[in-house]
Design a protein around this motif. Structure first.
Motif, PDB file in Angstrom:
ATOM      1  N   ARG A 109     -19.196 -14.751  18.870  1.00 23.82           N
ATOM      2  CA  ARG A 109     -20.489 -14.257  18.400  1.00 23.82           C
ATOM      3  C   ARG A 109     -20.346 -13.560  17.053  1.00 23.82           C
ATOM      4  O   ARG A 109     -19.273 -13.111  16.679  1.00 23.82           O
ATOM      5  CB  ARG A 109     -21.120 -13.305  19.414  1.00 23.82           C
ATOM      6  N   PHE A 110     -21.483 -13.492  16.339  1.00 21.19           N
ATOM      7  CA  PHE A 110     -21.586 -12.755  15.072  1.00 21.19           C
ATOM      8  C   PHE A 110     -20.531 -13.206  14.057  1.00 21.19           C
ATOM      9  O   PHE A 110     -19.950 -12.392  13.352  1.00 21.19           O
ATOM     10  CB  PHE A 110     -21.462 -11.246  15.312  1.00 21.19           C
ATOM     11  N   TRP A 111     -20.271 -14.505  13.991  1.00 24.82           N
ATOM     12  CA  TRP A 111     -19.170 -15.006  13.162  1.00 24.82           C
ATOM     13  C   TRP A 111     -19.662 -16.161  12.293  1.00 24.82           C
ATOM     14  O   TRP A 111     -20.145 -17.166  12.792  1.00 24.82           O
ATOM     15  CB  TRP A 111     -18.026 -15.487  14.053  1.00 24.82           C
ATOM     16  N   GLY A 112     -19.505 -16.022  10.985  1.00 27.67           N
ATOM     17  CA  GLY A 112     -19.810 -17.106  10.061  1.00 27.67           C
ATOM     18  C   GLY A 112     -21.168 -16.965   9.396  1.00 27.67           C
ATOM     19  O   GLY A 112     -22.079 -16.305   9.898  1.00 27.67           O
ATOM     20  N   LEU A 113     -21.303 -17.605   8.236  1.00 26.19           N
ATOM     21  CA  LEU A 113     -22.536 -17.600   7.463  1.00 26.19           C
ATOM     22  C   LEU A 113     -23.219 -18.952   7.595  1.00 26.19           C
ATOM     23  O   LEU A 113     -22.617 -19.993   7.314  1.00 26.19           O
ATOM     24  CB  LEU A 113     -22.228 -17.319   5.987  1.00 26.19           C
ATOM     25  N   LEU A 114     -24.466 -18.959   7.995  1.00 26.53           N
ATOM     26  CA  LEU A 114     -25.218 -20.203   8.124  1.00 26.53           C
ATOM     27  C   LEU A 114     -25.438 -20.825   6.750  1.00 26.53           C
ATOM     28  O   LEU A 114     -25.965 -20.175   5.839  1.00 26.53           O
ATOM     29  CB  LEU A 114     -26.571 -19.932   8.785  1.00 26.53           C
ATOM     30  N   VAL A 115     -25.029 -22.090   6.587  1.00 26.10           N
ATOM     31  CA  VAL A 115     -25.225 -22.800   5.311  1.00 26.10           C
ATOM     32  C   VAL A 115     -25.958 -24.125   5.497  1.00 26.10           C
ATOM     33  O   VAL A 115     -26.324 -24.762   4.513  1.00 26.10           O
ATOM     34  CB  VAL A 115     -23.878 -23.044   4.585  1.00 26.10           C
ATOM     35  N   ASP A 116     -26.190 -24.544   6.741  1.00 28.28           N
ATOM     36  CA  ASP A 116     -26.940 -25.766   7.006  1.00 28.28           C
ATOM     37  C   ASP A 116     -27.530 -25.680   8.406  1.00 28.28           C
ATOM     38  O   ASP A 116     -26.861 -25.207   9.339  1.00 28.28           O
ATOM     39  CB  ASP A 116     -26.044 -27.009   6.892  1.00 28.28           C
ATOM     40  N   GLY A 117     -28.785 -26.125   8.536  1.00 28.54           N
ATOM     41  CA  GLY A 117     -29.484 -26.001   9.809  1.00 28.54           C
ATOM     42  C   GLY A 117     -30.455 -24.839   9.810  1.00 28.54           C
ATOM     43  O   GLY A 117     -30.759 -24.283  10.866  1.00 28.54           O
ATOM     44  N   PHE A 118     -30.962 -24.493   8.630  1.00 26.35           N
ATOM     45  CA  PHE A 118     -31.865 -23.337   8.500  1.00 26.35           C
ATOM     46  C   PHE A 118     -33.168 -23.527   9.269  1.00 26.35           C
ATOM     47  O   PHE A 118     -33.835 -22.557   9.602  1.00 26.35           O
ATOM     48  CB  PHE A 118     -32.194 -23.095   7.018  1.00 26.35           C
TER      49      PHE A 118
ATOM     50  N   MET B 192     -25.366 -15.705  17.529  1.00 26.42           N
ATOM     51  CA  MET B 192     -25.187 -16.166  16.155  1.00 26.42           C
ATOM     52  C   MET B 192     -26.367 -15.709  15.309  1.00 26.42           C
ATOM     53  O   MET B 192     -27.512 -15.715  15.762  1.00 26.42           O
ATOM     54  CB  MET B 192     -25.057 -17.687  16.105  1.00 26.42           C
ATOM     55  N   PHE B 193     -26.082 -15.315  14.069  1.00 23.70           N
ATOM     56  CA  PHE B 193     -27.136 -14.875  13.166  1.00 23.70           C
ATOM     57  C   PHE B 193     -27.801 -16.065  12.487  1.00 23.70           C
ATOM     58  O   PHE B 193     -27.172 -17.099  12.238  1.00 23.70           O
ATOM     59  CB  PHE B 193     -26.564 -13.960  12.085  1.00 23.70           C
ATOM     60  N   TRP B 194     -29.097 -15.898  12.178  1.00 26.39           N
ATOM     61  CA  TRP B 194     -29.776 -16.798  11.250  1.00 26.39           C
ATOM     62  C   TRP B 194     -29.701 -16.151   9.876  1.00 26.39           C
ATOM     63  O   TRP B 194     -29.930 -14.952   9.723  1.00 26.39           O
ATOM     64  CB  TRP B 194     -31.238 -17.000  11.643  1.00 26.39           C
ATOM     65  N   HIS B 195     -29.333 -16.946   8.857  1.00 34.11           N
ATOM     66  CA  HIS B 195     -29.248 -16.445   7.490  1.00 34.11           C
ATOM     67  C   HIS B 195     -30.102 -17.301   6.567  1.00 34.11           C
ATOM     68  O   HIS B 195     -30.176 -18.518   6.755  1.00 34.11           O
ATOM     69  CB  HIS B 195     -27.800 -16.489   6.976  1.00 34.11           C
ATOM     70  N   PRO B 196     -30.703 -16.719   5.541  1.00 30.37           N
ATOM     71  CA  PRO B 196     -31.435 -17.513   4.551  1.00 30.37           C
ATOM     72  C   PRO B 196     -30.468 -18.223   3.610  1.00 30.37           C
ATOM     73  O   PRO B 196     -29.317 -17.792   3.444  1.00 30.37           O
ATOM     74  CB  PRO B 196     -32.266 -16.459   3.807  1.00 30.37           C
TER      75      PRO B 196
ATOM     76  N   GLN C  17     -25.570 -17.737   0.797  1.00 25.80           N
ATOM     77  CA  GLN C  17     -24.395 -18.496   0.356  1.00 25.80           C
ATOM     78  C   GLN C  17     -24.106 -18.210  -1.116  1.00 25.80           C
ATOM     79  O   GLN C  17     -22.938 -18.018  -1.514  1.00 25.80           O
ATOM     80  CB  GLN C  17     -24.614 -19.992   0.566  1.00 25.80           C
ATOM     81  N   GLN C  18     -25.147 -18.159  -1.944  1.00 22.76           N
ATOM     82  CA  GLN C  18     -24.950 -17.872  -3.361  1.00 22.76           C
ATOM     83  C   GLN C  18     -24.426 -16.453  -3.577  1.00 22.76           C
ATOM     84  O   GLN C  18     -23.609 -16.209  -4.478  1.00 22.76           O
ATOM     85  CB  GLN C  18     -26.256 -18.075  -4.132  1.00 22.76           C
ATOM     86  N   LEU C  19     -24.882 -15.508  -2.744  1.00 21.73           N
ATOM     87  CA  LEU C  19     -24.419 -14.124  -2.890  1.00 21.73           C
ATOM     88  C   LEU C  19     -22.923 -14.014  -2.582  1.00 21.73           C
ATOM     89  O   LEU C  19     -22.184 -13.324  -3.299  1.00 21.73           O
ATOM     90  CB  LEU C  19     -25.221 -13.196  -1.976  1.00 21.73           C
ATOM     91  N   PHE C  20     -22.464 -14.696  -1.526  1.00 16.65           N
ATOM     92  CA  PHE C  20     -21.037 -14.668  -1.193  1.00 16.65           C
ATOM     93  C   PHE C  20     -20.213 -15.360  -2.272  1.00 16.65           C
ATOM     94  O   PHE C  20     -19.218 -14.811  -2.766  1.00 16.65           O
ATOM     95  CB  PHE C  20     -20.797 -15.323   0.166  1.00 16.65           C
ATOM     96  N   GLU C  21     -20.610 -16.551  -2.640  1.00 14.19           N
ATOM     97  CA  GLU C  21     -19.816 -17.311  -3.605  1.00 14.19           C
ATOM     98  C   GLU C  21     -19.912 -16.712  -5.006  1.00 14.19           C
ATOM     99  O   GLU C  21     -18.965 -16.793  -5.791  1.00 14.19           O
ATOM    100  CB  GLU C  21     -20.257 -18.770  -3.581  1.00 14.19           C
ATOM    101  N   GLY C  22     -21.043 -16.059  -5.311  1.00 11.25           N
ATOM    102  CA  GLY C  22     -21.178 -15.390  -6.588  1.00 11.25           C
ATOM    103  C   GLY C  22     -20.237 -14.210  -6.736  1.00 11.25           C
ATOM    104  O   GLY C  22     -19.878 -13.823  -7.856  1.00 11.25           O
ATOM    105  N   TYR C  23     -19.818 -13.635  -5.603  1.00 16.51           N
ATOM    106  CA  TYR C  23     -18.867 -12.519  -5.635  1.00 16.51           C
ATOM    107  C   TYR C  23     -17.425 -13.012  -5.733  1.00 16.51           C
ATOM    108  O   TYR C  23     -16.526 -12.251  -6.075  1.00 16.51           O
ATOM    109  CB  TYR C  23     -19.036 -11.661  -4.376  1.00 16.51           C
TER     110      TYR C  23
ATOM    111  N   THR D  44     -24.161 -25.737  10.439  1.00 18.97           N
ATOM    112  CA  THR D  44     -22.864 -25.441   9.846  1.00 18.97           C
ATOM    113  C   THR D  44     -22.835 -23.996   9.395  1.00 18.97           C
ATOM    114  O   THR D  44     -23.765 -23.527   8.723  1.00 18.97           O
ATOM    115  CB  THR D  44     -22.565 -26.357   8.641  1.00 18.97           C
ATOM    116  N   HIS D  45     -21.796 -23.275   9.788  1.00 18.69           N
ATOM    117  CA  HIS D  45     -21.519 -21.924   9.296  1.00 18.69           C
ATOM    118  C   HIS D  45     -20.211 -21.967   8.510  1.00 18.69           C
ATOM    119  O   HIS D  45     -19.390 -22.866   8.698  1.00 18.69           O
ATOM    120  CB  HIS D  45     -21.387 -20.924  10.447  1.00 18.69           C
ATOM    121  N   ILE D  46     -20.014 -20.996   7.654  1.00 18.60           N
ATOM    122  CA  ILE D  46     -18.773 -20.878   6.888  1.00 18.60           C
ATOM    123  C   ILE D  46     -18.184 -19.488   7.091  1.00 18.60           C
ATOM    124  O   ILE D  46     -18.899 -18.482   7.057  1.00 18.60           O
ATOM    125  CB  ILE D  46     -19.014 -21.116   5.382  1.00 18.60           C
ATOM    126  N   THR D  47     -16.883 -19.446   7.307  1.00 16.88           N
ATOM    127  CA  THR D  47     -16.122 -18.207   7.200  1.00 16.88           C
ATOM    128  C   THR D  47     -15.438 -18.221   5.840  1.00 16.88           C
ATOM    129  O   THR D  47     -14.675 -19.133   5.532  1.00 16.88           O
ATOM    130  CB  THR D  47     -15.078 -18.088   8.315  1.00 16.88           C
TER     131      THR D  47
END
Length: 392
Positions: A133-142, A150-154, A158-164, A371-374
């Motif tokens: 649970r509570f693992w990964g960032l949603l990047v597909d399947g919004f 599991m969290f729903w993410h906008p 993804q841009q905020l994580f990769e931008g950092y 799809t989620h990403i760690t």
């Protein structure tokens, strides 16, 4: 933008209330139970505090409005943290407005806190606990509702994580299947041959009335099939008992399947009713009214079609892999799922580092639906980046 450490109940409420406010306009958003998130940060309820520590923050704008949140943590028993070559801590529970500067403020705080404790990298978003649970960032399947835990993410997260500067460490796939879809005929043939040739094996579901047996069987298979794979630590029997105790109010024993060889548990396929299909009608707080509403909605759910279940974890002890144990177990399990009235199954996440498990899901006709990403962020950016090792 002031960053505030969460140290009291008022600040904890701000931490919990932010996601619902950020995602209020999203019809598929379902938030987690407040008590379950709060338990992650409770040293009494979370056994990871025995060897670790955690901190969380809320970020406010100049007017005092909360615009972001984050937690950082490390458990020195985790293989990633204990890795002498690259000790890696964790970040999680990230929520933020669409503002890179705000996100960077949160990520900087987590990085500084972890670096002060000897970490050289950080993974996120992850949980201060198990991967279920509570693992990964949603990047597909919004467009799909999140499964329980599991969290729903906008999309902009993804841009905020990769931008950092976070980089892809591994992907997590959620796979969907129609429960009534027939398995390939080869599964039935293998099951018939197996029954004739391997009488020492038995297949049966767990019994809710025997939680100690359930915990011991799960503990045995988990540690042999999963521990030490891709950063997964060994599980204690007390932790297994705690997980079973947490599941008992909501589990359907017909969804918890084990394979035994001479009464030794050697494989499992564990699923739960998809609780978010109930909780979306209840809300995030299980106070007295919430509990009564939950019981009513659970009663309605048990009698409804379509009805979804979600696969939590699957594993086969290495000594019994390649013997068709998993295929035969799935044949037995599918019949029970159909009798119980379930129509859809989502297998909660399968890492791209586990090609054999992905091949198994394809063999039963399941398709990737989310799809989620760690991610991983190296503090020394000159160091070569390596993705999560593949399980061979």
């Amino acid at each position: 933008m002031p960053l505030v450490k969460v140290v009291d109940a008022r600040q904890a409420r701000l931490f919990h209330d932010l996601p619902a406010r950020l995602h209020r306009g999203q019809p598929v958003y379902i938030g987690p139970l407040t008590a379950e998130v709060e338990a992650v940060f409770d040293p009494i309820k979370n056994l990871n505090f025995a060897h670790g520590e955690a901190i969380r923050w809320v970020l406010t704008d100049d007017a005092g409005q909360v615009i972001g949140r984050l937690a950082a943590f490390l458990n020195r028993d985790m293989p990633a943290v204990a890795d002498a070559d690259l000790p890696t801590g964790g970040l999680g529970f990230f929520e933020c407005i669409n503002d890179q500067a705000a996100a960077n403020t949160l990520f900087d705080a987590g990085r500084e806190w972890l670096a002060a404790r000897g970490m050289q990298a950080m993974d996120g978003p992850i949980n201060f606990g198990e991967r279920d649970r509570f693992w990964g960032l949603l990047v597909d399947g919004f467009e799909l509702e999140p499964n329980y835990g599991m969290f729903w993410h906008p999309p902009y997260y993804q841009q905020l994580f990769e931008g950092y500067g976070f980089q892809l460490y591994f992907k997590q796939y959620t796979c969907w299947r129609d429960v009534d879809m027939p398995l390939h005929p080869s599964f039935g043939k293998r099951a018939e041959a197996f029954a004739a040739e391997q009488p020492a094996y038995q297949f049966r579901h767990a019994l809710k009335r025997d939680p100690e047996r359930m915990a011991r069987d799960f503990h045995h298979v988990y540690n042999l099939a999963w521990a030490n794979h891709s950063g997964v630590p060994e599980m204690s029997l007390d932790k297994a008992r705690q997980l079973v105790q947490q599941m008992r109010p909501v589990l359907d024993e017909r969804l918890l399947w084990f394979a035994y060889h001479h009464d030794e548990p050697v494989a499992f396929f564990l699923s739960l009713p998809e609780l978010n299909q109930i909780l979306k009608h209840v809300g995030p707080r299980l106070d007295l009214v919430g509990k009564l509403r939950f019981l009513w909605e659970r009663w309605r759910y048990q009698r409804r079609r379509p009805k979804k279940m979600f696969g939590v974890i699957y594993g086969v002890v290495p000594a019994h892999q390649g013997k068709n144990v998993d295929a035969v177990m799935l044949v037995h399990a599918q019949k029970a799922f159909q009798v119980a009235g379930y129509t859809d199954i989502e297998m909660n996440w399968i890492g791209d580092f586990n090609p054999r498990m992905l091949a198994t899901t394809r063999s039963i006709g399941a398709k990737i639906c989310k799809t989620h990403i760690t991610y991983r962020k190296l503090f020394d950016e000159s160091r070569p980046f390596e993705r999560c090792p593949i399980i061979r």
